[in-house]
Design a protein around this motif. Structure first.
Motif, short mmCIF file in Angstrom:
data_model
loop_
_atom_site.label_atom_id
_atom_site.label_comp_id
_atom_site.label_asym_id
_atom_site.label_seq_id
_atom_site.Cartn_x
_atom_site.Cartn_y
_atom_site.Cartn_z
N LEU A 175 -64.70 16.04 -103.54
CA LEU A 175 -64.48 16.91 -104.69
C LEU A 175 -63.02 17.28 -104.85
N VAL A 204 -62.28 16.38 -108.53
CA VAL A 204 -62.41 17.56 -109.39
C VAL A 204 -61.12 18.35 -109.32
N ARG A 251 -62.41 24.49 -108.86
CA ARG A 251 -63.80 24.09 -109.11
C ARG A 251 -64.35 23.23 -107.99
N SER A 252 -63.47 22.55 -107.23
CA SER A 252 -63.94 21.71 -106.13
C SER A 252 -64.64 22.56 -105.08
N TYR A 283 -68.00 23.85 -106.60
CA TYR A 283 -69.01 22.80 -106.63
C TYR A 283 -69.57 22.53 -105.23
N LEU A 328 -71.96 25.29 -104.38
CA LEU A 328 -73.20 25.17 -105.16
C LEU A 328 -74.07 24.04 -104.65
N GLN A 329 -73.48 22.90 -104.36
CA GLN A 329 -74.26 21.72 -103.96
C GLN A 329 -74.86 21.87 -102.57
N TRP A 381 -75.96 14.43 -100.92
CA TRP A 381 -74.57 14.69 -101.29
C TRP A 381 -73.59 14.01 -100.33
#
Length: 231
Positions: A139, A143, A147-148, A151, A154-155, A204
């Motif tokens: 990420l 990204v 935001r990396s 994310y 979140l993931q 992931w």
């Protein structure tokens, strides 16, 4: 981590209350410690690739004969060196607590269930930190900006709980009439959580591994072009 352990010991000594050293209190402390380690890993893993893109260092690296698998291994080695010590320290302390309960109080409650829960809690910590190393680096490359980290959190950390809260009660309610009342639902719950966590992290991790080892150059070049347009 050392500071937190010292503060906990100091507060327990000042209060003079033995409840601070009971298993329930110590396990309650381990939950925020796990969260701290995982959030730290999610913050640090993407940082280097993102910083290298902003400074132009990554673009220079891509013009050298350095092989990309070696570059990826280097970043993962840095992640391991940073988090191996703290993670093993927490894992060792938790393992000692599990063994203390399992062998020190053999007739107290369902020790087999406690052992399973402890191993699940410990395994989740180790697997999450490893997965965040791969996912965070991918990420950080693919990204832009903070935001990396968002994310990654979140993931790996939020998505399994969201799926669990929504799906498990519905599935359990649907299949319970067809199952025997002799089933240990607490053990089923722990095993189901372990399966969900393993499946989520594996998905992931494989995705990040394919990206880092198979699409590194085009992803880095695309991110650089997008950054240049934004500037």
């Amino acid at each position: 981590l050392i500071g937190g352990a010292m503060i906990y010991t100091l507060v327990a000594a000042i209060s003079g209350d033995n409840d601070w050293w009971e298993l329930a209190a110590l396990m309650a402390v381990l939950f925020p410690v796990h969260a701290f380690l995982k959030l730290w890993a999610a913050l640090e893993a993407p940082r280097q690739f993102f910083a290298d893109q902003r400074s132009g260092a990554l673009e220079l690296l891509l013009t050298t004969p350095l092989d990309l698998p070696g570059l990826v291994r280097g970043r993962l080695l840095a992640h391991r060196r940073q988090f191996l010590g703290p993670t093993l320290a927490v894992a060792t302390g938790e393992a000692l607590l599990i063994l203390r309960q399992f062998f020190g109080h053999p007739n107290e409650g369902d020790n087999l269930l406690f052992l399973l829960f402890g191993l699940a809690h410990l395994g989740t910590l180790l697997f999450d930190v490893i997965t965040l190393g791969w996912v965070g680096n991918w990420l950080g490359l693919s990204v832009r900006g903070n935001r990396s980290t968002v994310y990654a959190v979140l993931q790996i950390l939020v998505l399994p709980w969201a799926i669990w809260i929504v799906a498990f009660p519905a599935v359990a309610f649907a299949i319970r009439p067809a199952l025997s009342n002799q089933i240990n639902w607490a053990m089923v719950t722990v095993l189901a959580w372990m399966a969900l966590m393993f499946a989520n992290n594996s998905f992931w991790l494989r995705r990040a591994r394919r990206g880092l080892l198979g699409r590194f150059r085009e992803t880095a070049a695309g991110s650089r072009r997008n950054a240049a347009k934004a500037e």
